[in-house]
Design a protein around this motif. Structure first.
Motif, PDB file in Angstrom:
ATOM      1  N   MET A   4      43.526  14.470  25.063  1.00 13.87           N
ATOM      2  CA  MET A   4      43.422  15.342  26.228  1.00 13.87           C
ATOM      3  C   MET A   4      44.013  14.587  27.411  1.00 13.87           C
ATOM      4  O   MET A   4      43.713  13.409  27.605  1.00 13.87           O
ATOM      5  CB  MET A   4      41.948  15.673  26.498  1.00 13.87           C
ATOM      6  CG  MET A   4      41.680  16.405  27.810  1.00 13.87           C
ATOM      7  SD  MET A   4      39.895  16.512  28.182  1.00 13.87           S
ATOM      8  CE  MET A   4      39.535  18.100  27.467  1.00 13.87           C
ATOM      9  N   GLY A   5      44.852  15.250  28.183  1.00 14.18           N
ATOM     10  CA  GLY A   5      45.396  14.678  29.400  1.00 14.18           C
ATOM     11  C   GLY A   5      44.809  15.390  30.595  1.00 14.18           C
ATOM     12  O   GLY A   5      44.673  16.619  30.583  1.00 14.18           O
ATOM     13  N   LEU A   6      44.439  14.625  31.628  1.00 13.31           N
ATOM     14  CA  LEU A   6      43.841  15.207  32.820  1.00 13.31           C
ATOM     15  C   LEU A   6      44.566  14.735  34.071  1.00 13.31           C
ATOM     16  O   LEU A   6      44.816  13.535  34.250  1.00 13.31           O
ATOM     17  CB  LEU A   6      42.359  14.817  32.926  1.00 13.31           C
ATOM     18  CG  LEU A   6      41.450  15.293  31.791  1.00 13.31           C
ATOM     19  CD1 LEU A   6      40.065  14.697  31.944  1.00 13.31           C
ATOM     20  CD2 LEU A   6      41.380  16.806  31.738  1.00 13.31           C
ATOM     21  N   ASP A   7      44.892  15.693  34.935  1.00  8.22           N
ATOM     22  CA  ASP A   7      45.427  15.402  36.261  1.00  8.22           C
ATOM     23  C   ASP A   7      44.302  15.724  37.235  1.00  8.22           C
ATOM     24  O   ASP A   7      44.059  16.888  37.552  1.00  8.22           O
ATOM     25  CB  ASP A   7      46.672  16.246  36.540  1.00  8.22           C
ATOM     26  CG  ASP A   7      47.258  15.979  37.914  1.00  8.22           C
ATOM     27  OD1 ASP A   7      47.155  14.830  38.389  1.00  8.22           O
ATOM     28  OD2 ASP A   7      47.816  16.921  38.510  1.00  8.22           O
ATOM     29  N   TYR A   8      43.580  14.685  37.668  1.00  6.87           N
ATOM     30  CA  TYR A   8      42.377  14.838  38.479  1.00  6.87           C
ATOM     31  C   TYR A   8      42.738  14.900  39.956  1.00  6.87           C
ATOM     32  O   TYR A   8      43.177  13.916  40.538  1.00  6.87           O
ATOM     33  CB  TYR A   8      41.439  13.660  38.196  1.00  6.87           C
ATOM     34  CG  TYR A   8      40.084  13.757  38.845  1.00  6.87           C
ATOM     35  CD1 TYR A   8      39.159  14.688  38.409  1.00  6.87           C
ATOM     36  CD2 TYR A   8      39.742  12.911  39.882  1.00  6.87           C
ATOM     37  CE1 TYR A   8      37.909  14.774  39.000  1.00  6.87           C
ATOM     38  CE2 TYR A   8      38.495  12.985  40.474  1.00  6.87           C
ATOM     39  CZ  TYR A   8      37.581  13.918  40.023  1.00  6.87           C
ATOM     40  OH  TYR A   8      36.344  13.999  40.614  1.00  6.87           O
ATOM     41  N   GLY A   9      42.562  16.067  40.559  1.00  5.99           N
ATOM     42  CA  GLY A   9      42.892  16.256  41.961  1.00  5.99           C
ATOM     43  C   GLY A   9      41.669  16.576  42.793  1.00  5.99           C
ATOM     44  O   GLY A   9      40.559  16.707  42.277  1.00  5.99           O
ATOM     45  N   ASP A  10      41.891  16.700  44.100  1.00  3.94           N
ATOM     46  CA  ASP A  10      40.788  16.993  45.017  1.00  3.94           C
ATOM     47  C   ASP A  10      40.184  18.371  44.779  1.00  3.94           C
ATOM     48  O   ASP A  10      38.974  18.551  44.876  1.00  3.94           O
ATOM     49  CB  ASP A  10      41.269  16.924  46.472  1.00  3.94           C
ATOM     50  CG  ASP A  10      41.549  15.502  46.912  1.00  3.94           C
ATOM     51  OD1 ASP A  10      40.904  14.566  46.398  1.00  3.94           O
ATOM     52  OD2 ASP A  10      42.430  15.329  47.784  1.00  3.94           O
ATOM     53  N   ARG A  11      41.038  19.348  44.470  1.00  6.15           N
ATOM     54  CA  ARG A  11      40.566  20.730  44.315  1.00  6.15           C
ATOM     55  C   ARG A  11      40.640  21.260  42.894  1.00  6.15           C
ATOM     56  O   ARG A  11      39.925  22.187  42.532  1.00  6.15           O
ATOM     57  CB  ARG A  11      41.357  21.654  45.238  1.00  6.15           C
ATOM     58  CG  ARG A  11      40.962  21.466  46.687  1.00  6.15           C
ATOM     59  CD  ARG A  11      41.725  22.387  47.612  1.00  6.15           C
ATOM     60  NE  ARG A  11      42.525  21.531  48.490  1.00  6.15           N
ATOM     61  CZ  ARG A  11      43.825  21.612  48.634  1.00  6.15           C
ATOM     62  NH1 ARG A  11      44.513  22.518  48.001  1.00  6.15           N
ATOM     63  NH2 ARG A  11      44.460  20.785  49.429  1.00  6.15           N
ATOM     64  N   ARG A  12      41.544  20.676  42.096  1.00 10.41           N
ATOM     65  CA  ARG A  12      41.753  21.180  40.739  1.00 10.41           C
ATOM     66  C   ARG A  12      41.925  20.021  39.758  1.00 10.41           C
ATOM     67  O   ARG A  12      42.313  18.921  40.146  1.00 10.41           O
ATOM     68  CB  ARG A  12      43.004  22.065  40.688  1.00 10.41           C
ATOM     69  CG  ARG A  12      42.850  23.380  41.406  1.00 10.41           C
ATOM     70  CD  ARG A  12      44.126  24.201  41.405  1.00 10.41           C
ATOM     71  NE  ARG A  12      45.198  23.586  42.174  1.00 10.41           N
ATOM     72  CZ  ARG A  12      45.304  23.627  43.492  1.00 10.41           C
ATOM     73  NH1 ARG A  12      44.399  24.258  44.204  1.00 10.41           N
ATOM     74  NH2 ARG A  12      46.316  23.058  44.110  1.00 10.41           N
TER      75      ARG A  12
END
Length: 138
Positions: A4-12
């Protein structure tokens, strides 16, 4: 083996998964951030449903390679994720992944509204593909 790849952002949070062989990454979804506990539960459910064996989290570094406040937040997120999922969690340099995703969508003539909906999952796929490619070479 499914990653699983995750792009962890402030809102999404952009989510991507690898194929069963761990060769290619595909964007899956975008999670709107709510409360940290709810976010973790959604990720846990997705990881369980897809039988994830490893997770790759994008690490936003400064252009000079140092880790700033946003990077520290992602490291803490990755550590919490490791504790909850009980699988290896890798941090992967995500410099310019959103720029690359934006450029690809612009070249494909995707409307601004549609770009906003898919950019995070596309960035997650780019992060995950970079990690997969590095593993296939090594």
């Amino acid at each position: 083996m499914r990653l699983m790849g995750l792009d962890y952002g402030d809102r999404r949070i952009g989510v991507a998964f690898s194929d069963e062989m761990g060769w290619t990454a595909q964007g899956h979804s975008v999670l709107e951030r709510r409360k940290p506990e709810e976010d973790m539960e959604k990720i846990r459910q997705l990881a369980a449903a897809e039988q994830v064996t490893e997770v790759v989290v994008g690490l936003p570094k400064n252009m000079n390679g140092t880790i700033g406040p946003r990077g520290e937040i992602c490291i803490a997120f990755a550590n919490t994720l490791r504790d909850i999922l009980q699988v290896p969690v890798h941090l992967w340099d995500e410099r310019l992944t959103t720029v690359a995703a934006e450029r690809t969508l612009l070249e494909a003539d995707v409307s601004r509204k549609k770009r906003k909906q898919v950019i995070d999952k596309m960035a997650a796929a780019i992060i995950l593909q970079g990690y997969l490619d590095s593993k296939s070479k090594g």
